[in-house]
Design an enzyme around this catalytic site. Structure first.
Site, mmCIF file in Angstrom:
data_model
loop_
_atom_site.group_PDB
_atom_site.id
_atom_site.type_symbol
_atom_site.label_atom_id
_atom_site.label_comp_id
_atom_site.label_asym_id
_atom_site.label_seq_id
_atom_site.Cartn_x
_atom_site.Cartn_y
_atom_site.Cartn_z
ATOM 1 N N ILE A 1 0.885 -1.169 0.000
ATOM 2 C CA ILE A 1 0.000 0.000 0.000
ATOM 3 C C ILE A 1 0.924 1.220 0.000
ATOM 4 C CG2 ILE A 1 -1.836 1.235 1.219
ATOM 5 C CD1 ILE A 1 -2.671 -1.507 2.373
ATOM 6 N N HIS B 1 0.013 5.133 1.472
ATOM 7 C CA HIS B 1 -0.059 5.499 2.891
ATOM 8 C C HIS B 1 1.146 4.893 3.603
ATOM 9 C CE1 HIS B 1 -3.027 6.683 6.252
ATOM 10 N NE2 HIS B 1 -1.812 6.585 6.792
ATOM 11 N N LEU B 2 2.033 5.758 4.038
ATOM 12 C CA LEU B 2 3.257 5.355 4.726
ATOM 13 C C LEU B 2 2.958 4.441 5.918
ATOM 14 C CD1 LEU B 2 6.417 6.490 5.160
ATOM 15 C CD2 LEU B 2 5.293 7.377 7.186
ATOM 16 N N HIS B 3 3.774 3.456 6.099
ATOM 17 C CA HIS B 3 3.677 2.585 7.277
ATOM 18 C C HIS B 3 5.038 1.937 7.507
ATOM 19 C CE1 HIS B 3 2.475 0.299 3.700
ATOM 20 N NE2 HIS B 3 2.938 -0.794 4.295
ATOM 21 N N GLN B 4 5.417 1.860 8.769
ATOM 22 C CA GLN B 4 6.697 1.251 9.142
ATOM 23 C C GLN B 4 6.441 -0.120 9.745
ATOM 24 O OE1 GLN B 4 10.426 3.080 10.347
ATOM 25 N NE2 GLN B 4 9.754 2.662 12.427
#
Length: 186
Positions: A140, A143-146
């Site tokens: 995805i 939308h940034l996600h760590q």
């Protein structure tokens, strides 16, 4: 589920040559492969799961903790038990687009996630990172996600290497309950 081993040749035409391997079928993974829960576009209103998760209860959204600017959530398609993501509430794609406050809270939640995983499950190490852009492997990308993936000695065996299958010893709801209970108090 494992298909039973048999010394009898397979009787169906076109199934392939019989061998001594057992098969582990994971049909639930097909939803991920076919793009379930993936956005239809790049905007926050295009079905972005990271934008819709915060509207759910913590239990239904698999949320471990909520901050002012970010939240920690279990990965619905984990690489390892306890695989968590820290996600900004704001729909932003690139790390360079985060504000200083978002960057600080993302870092703080990464630390809290590591602490909770060590406390609850004895994690011995971690893989931590972000895939920036679909070309870099982001499922995805809009939308940034760590990712914070806990690791233990011997957790990589033949299954992911040979069978491209992950063995998870706990249901996600149970993992969420355990890690939310171990979340550091502020």
């Amino acid at each position: 589920m494992l298909a039973p081993m048999s010394s009898e040749p397979e009787q169906q035409i076109g199934v392939g040559a019989p061998d001594a391997f057992q098969r582990m079928w994971t049909p639930h993974r097909m939803a991920y492969i076919q793009g379930e829960n993936k956005p239809t576009g790049t905007g926050s209103g295009d079905g972005c799961p990271f934008c819709t998760i915060p509207a759910k209860s913590d239990e239904d959204g698999l949320i471990l903790a909520r901050g002012e600017l970010v939240y920690a959530v279990l990965n619905l398609y984990p690489y390892n038990g306890g695989h968590t993501m820290v996600v900004p509430f704001r729909h932003v794609a690139d790390y360079t687009e985060l504000t200083a406050a978002e960057t600080a809270e993302l870092a703080e939640f990464t630390q809290h996630t590591m602490t909770a995983l060590r406390t609850a499950s004895g994690a011995q190490g971690f893989n931590i990172g972000m895939n920036q852009g679909s070309i870099a492997g982001a499922g995805i990308a809009a939308h940034l996600h760590q990712h914070i993936v806990p690791r233990w000695g011997g957790d990589t065996n033949f299954m992911p290497v040979v069978g491209h299958t992950r063995i998870l010893p706990q249901l996600l709801a149970d993992t969420r309950r355990m890690l939310a209970g171990a979340w550091p108090a502020e």
